[in-house]
Write an enzyme that holds these catalytic residues in place. Sequence first.
Site, PDB file in Angstrom:
ATOM      1  N   LYS A   1       0.710  -1.165   0.051  1.00 39.03           N
ATOM      2  CA  LYS A   1      -0.050  -0.039  -0.078  1.00 39.03           C
ATOM      3  C   LYS A   1       0.886   1.190  -0.177  1.00 39.03           C
ATOM      4  O   LYS A   1       0.866   2.094  -0.963  1.00 39.03           O
ATOM      5  CB  LYS A   1      -1.083  -0.056   1.254  1.00 39.03           C
ATOM      6  CG  LYS A   1      -1.667   1.320   1.476  1.00 39.03           C
ATOM      7  CD  LYS A   1      -2.381   1.150   2.806  1.00 39.03           C
ATOM      8  CE  LYS A   1      -1.619   1.403   4.080  1.00 39.03           C
ATOM      9  NZ  LYS A   1      -1.424   3.060   4.167  1.00 39.03           N
ATOM     10  N   ASN A   2       1.886   1.485   0.907  1.00 40.96           N
ATOM     11  CA  ASN A   2       2.539   2.538   1.074  1.00 40.96           C
ATOM     12  C   ASN A   2       3.721   2.840  -0.245  1.00 40.96           C
ATOM     13  O   ASN A   2       3.765   4.128  -0.408  1.00 40.96           O
ATOM     14  CB  ASN A   2       3.386   2.676   2.389  1.00 40.96           C
ATOM     15  CG  ASN A   2       2.347   2.624   3.659  1.00 40.96           C
ATOM     16  OD1 ASN A   2       1.258   2.964   3.424  1.00 40.96           O
ATOM     17  ND2 ASN A   2       3.066   2.636   4.780  1.00 40.96           N
TER      18      ASN A   2
ATOM     19  N   ARG B   1      -3.987  10.820   4.625  1.00 38.00           N
ATOM     20  CA  ARG B   1      -2.410  11.660   4.693  1.00 38.00           C
ATOM     21  C   ARG B   1      -1.798  11.635   3.466  1.00 38.00           C
ATOM     22  O   ARG B   1      -0.923  12.521   3.169  1.00 38.00           O
ATOM     23  CB  ARG B   1      -1.896  11.297   5.882  1.00 38.00           C
ATOM     24  CG  ARG B   1      -0.449  12.116   6.048  1.00 38.00           C
ATOM     25  CD  ARG B   1       0.056  12.076   7.462  1.00 38.00           C
ATOM     26  NE  ARG B   1       1.446  12.522   7.428  1.00 38.00           N
ATOM     27  CZ  ARG B   1       1.884  13.825   7.696  1.00 38.00           C
ATOM     28  NH1 ARG B   1       0.659  14.800   7.677  1.00 38.00           N
ATOM     29  NH2 ARG B   1       2.926  14.187   7.662  1.00 38.00           N
TER      30      ARG B   1
ATOM     31  N   CYS C   1      -4.883   8.421   9.372  1.00 38.17           N
ATOM     32  CA  CYS C   1      -5.139   7.661  10.893  1.00 38.17           C
ATOM     33  C   CYS C   1      -5.025   8.924  11.925  1.00 38.17           C
ATOM     34  O   CYS C   1      -4.106   9.792  11.812  1.00 38.17           O
ATOM     35  CB  CYS C   1      -4.197   6.795  11.033  1.00 38.17           C
ATOM     36  SG  CYS C   1      -4.586   5.241   9.989  1.00 38.17           S
TER      37      CYS C   1
ATOM     38  N   ARG D   1       1.134  14.727  13.146  1.00 35.72           N
ATOM     39  CA  ARG D   1       1.414  14.571  11.846  1.00 35.72           C
ATOM     40  C   ARG D   1       1.521  15.724  11.085  1.00 35.72           C
ATOM     41  O   ARG D   1       0.859  15.999   9.995  1.00 35.72           O
ATOM     42  CB  ARG D   1       0.624  13.514  11.063  1.00 35.72           C
ATOM     43  CG  ARG D   1       0.645  12.219  11.758  1.00 35.72           C
ATOM     44  CD  ARG D   1      -0.110  11.072  11.060  1.00 35.72           C
ATOM     45  NE  ARG D   1       0.675  10.059  10.313  1.00 35.72           N
ATOM     46  CZ  ARG D   1       0.250   9.085   9.543  1.00 35.72           C
ATOM     47  NH1 ARG D   1      -1.023   8.903   9.579  1.00 35.72           N
ATOM     48  NH2 ARG D   1       1.060   8.777   8.834  1.00 35.72           N
ATOM     49  N   PRO D   2       2.392  16.923  11.489  1.00 39.23           N
ATOM     50  CA  PRO D   2       2.338  18.229  10.659  1.00 39.23           C
ATOM     51  C   PRO D   2       3.240  18.068   9.451  1.00 39.23           C
ATOM     52  O   PRO D   2       3.486  16.763   9.045  1.00 39.23           O
ATOM     53  CB  PRO D   2       3.290  18.837  11.695  1.00 39.23           C
ATOM     54  CG  PRO D   2       3.748  18.049  12.338  1.00 39.23           C
ATOM     55  CD  PRO D   2       3.269  16.804  12.584  1.00 39.23           C
TER      56      PRO D   2
ATOM     57  N   ASP E   1       5.626  19.998   8.410  1.00 42.19           N
ATOM     58  CA  ASP E   1       6.853  21.145   8.543  1.00 42.19           C
ATOM     59  C   ASP E   1       8.070  20.414   7.685  1.00 42.19           C
ATOM     60  O   ASP E   1       8.810  21.226   7.142  1.00 42.19           O
ATOM     61  CB  ASP E   1       7.241  21.405   9.984  1.00 42.19           C
ATOM     62  CG  ASP E   1       7.457  20.027  10.713  1.00 42.19           C
ATOM     63  OD1 ASP E   1       6.763  19.127  10.581  1.00 42.19           O
ATOM     64  OD2 ASP E   1       8.264  20.342  11.631  1.00 42.19           O
ATOM     65  N   LEU E   2       8.300  19.276   7.839  1.00 45.11           N
ATOM     66  CA  LEU E   2       9.582  18.497   7.298  1.00 45.11           C
ATOM     67  C   LEU E   2       9.428  18.481   5.764  1.00 45.11           C
ATOM     68  O   LEU E   2      10.401  18.650   4.898  1.00 45.11           O
ATOM     69  CB  LEU E   2       9.784  17.179   7.794  1.00 45.11           C
ATOM     70  CG  LEU E   2       9.810  16.982   9.210  1.00 45.11           C
ATOM     71  CD1 LEU E   2       9.809  15.400   9.748  1.00 45.11           C
ATOM     72  CD2 LEU E   2      11.237  17.756   9.871  1.00 45.11           C
TER      73      LEU E   2
ATOM     74  N   ASP F   1       4.099   0.407  12.120  1.00 46.07           N
ATOM     75  CA  ASP F   1       2.925  -0.076  11.693  1.00 46.07           C
ATOM     76  C   ASP F   1       3.064  -1.477  12.100  1.00 46.07           C
ATOM     77  O   ASP F   1       1.849  -2.045  11.508  1.00 46.07           O
ATOM     78  CB  ASP F   1       3.150   0.161  10.148  1.00 46.07           C
ATOM     79  CG  ASP F   1       2.679   1.488   9.633  1.00 46.07           C
ATOM     80  OD1 ASP F   1       2.372   2.192  10.617  1.00 46.07           O
ATOM     81  OD2 ASP F   1       2.970   1.582   8.395  1.00 46.07           O
TER      82      ASP F   1
ATOM     83  N   ILE G   1       7.609   6.629  17.160  1.00 46.45           N
ATOM     84  CA  ILE G   1       7.541   7.300  15.784  1.00 46.45           C
ATOM     85  C   ILE G   1       6.090   8.388  16.092  1.00 46.45           C
ATOM     86  O   ILE G   1       6.067   9.525  15.586  1.00 46.45           O
ATOM     87  CB  ILE G   1       7.200   6.328  14.806  1.00 46.45           C
ATOM     88  CG1 ILE G   1       8.437   5.500  14.588  1.00 46.45           C
ATOM     89  CG2 ILE G   1       7.114   7.143  13.358  1.00 46.45           C
ATOM     90  CD1 ILE G   1       9.862   6.336  14.406  1.00 46.45           C
TER      91      ILE G   1
ATOM     92  N   ARG H   1      -8.903  -0.026   4.190  1.00 41.03           N
ATOM     93  CA  ARG H   1      -7.789   0.923   3.576  1.00 41.03           C
ATOM     94  C   ARG H   1      -6.510   0.030   3.398  1.00 41.03           C
ATOM     95  O   ARG H   1      -5.773   0.556   2.391  1.00 41.03           O
ATOM     96  CB  ARG H   1      -7.610   2.080   4.676  1.00 41.03           C
ATOM     97  CG  ARG H   1      -8.590   2.851   4.652  1.00 41.03           C
ATOM     98  CD  ARG H   1      -8.200   4.074   5.621  1.00 41.03           C
ATOM     99  NE  ARG H   1      -6.977   4.659   5.286  1.00 41.03           N
ATOM    100  CZ  ARG H   1      -6.039   5.188   6.312  1.00 41.03           C
ATOM    101  NH1 ARG H   1      -6.147   5.247   7.381  1.00 41.03           N
ATOM    102  NH2 ARG H   1      -5.058   5.431   5.549  1.00 41.03           N
TER     103      ARG H   1
END
Length: 422
Positions: free
Chosen positions: A22-23, A94, A118, A123-124, A126-127, A310, A332, A402
Amino acid sequence: MDSIVVEESGPLNGKIPIAGAKNACLTLMPATLLSDEPVTLTNAPRLSDIGTMSLLLQSLGVEVETLNEGLVLALSSHALKTTRADYDIVRKMRASNLVLGPLLARAGEAIVSLPGGCAIGARPMDLHISALRALGAEIELKDGYLHAMTPNKGRLVGGTHKLKFASVGATENFIMAACLAKGRSQLKNAAMEPEIVDLVKCLKSMGANISGEGTKTITINGVEKLQGATHSVVMDRIELGTYMLAPVIAGGEVELVGGQMELLEAFCNKLMEAGVEISETANGLTVKRKLDKINAVDVTTAVYPGFPTDLQAQMMALMCTASGVSTLEETIFENRFMHAPELIRMGAQIDVQGGIARVKGVQKLKGAQVMATDLRASVSLILAGLAAQGKTRVSRVYHLDRGYEKLVEKLENVGAKIERVR
Ligand code: UD1
């Protein structure tokens, strides 16, 4: 709304095929925005997140065709119609933020809603923002949208950047954007996940010039144009790890077809420490527990090649009936123990303090009505249900859709008592 009902099962025997990741697929799909030629992805997983990404790309003007019952995705970005990724789609997932880099590089502009996904932490972005700024992008936040522009709406400019934290998504956005930038770019403290290596493999077959993928420093020499390609999506190591736990929890021996141990070493090492036998076969790997009881082991999640966040929830499900006390530390995401209260409803003894969960193994779990809260948390409840006395009913299973294709079928085929009910 559908629920899944699981009953105490086992021993489980047979084969479970492992799907494409998926990822990986969720970053490969937006990568196709970088070329005006068609890109075909084979071994795609059939998941609702893939459907969401298709909708998002279609809203940008990408033609997405699903072939071979969803296993093949043919994408063509020859004519983009907008550079705006709307809140209505982006909020669902996301990974939608992965259109930011490629859209910016291809069109000189990207307007992307801040993402959802999720509910496992803040989970900003900025990076991602600082990484893309290092390539000359001008980015500001207006009305919940990131507005990103290249210098004079031309090409991005090669640059060097060191990530403050090895974010998977920020690494992917940087690589995709830098592929079409003028000159050489370098990302330091890059994430090293296999899904990133798979992305780079696809980009290279599209004509990108990239080296260092799978290490902490990735170098990209920008090219003017990328061409079409066909790429097979790498196997899903998280799906693999999840199903490896089924025979460990319920007993029996299962072969994971297509499973590769080398993409999941930290997890496999922990399982072996807990008393699990893993053997490589011609088609994948087989898993069974050595003794009747599993030993408690301590786990700390970390970026790749560490223990994957995960798989933390699924590992906790196993530890609930292990001999002794185990400590699971989540480093994480700050809010990723939402499965703990649900497992407690099933009789587990878990004490959560901040980012650390202490699990005292009990003799037996008991079936209960539980609620799925996020993708991996939900599957941990299914796994726990395989070893719990009586019936476990997991509601809100759209979370599972999902990330796990044909979950009920795959577990049923190895002898699990599981059904999806309305
Ligand atoms: C990806 C995976 C997800 C996995 C995660 C960590 C996809 C589609 N999803 O998510 O399944 O759990 O990697 O392995 O590939 N962060 C910031 N600022 C940023 C970006 C991230 O602070 O700009 C923080 C996040 O809040 C989180 C941590 O960094 O606490 C890890 O995030 P990241 O590696 O970016 O994960 P994703 O790419 O979102």
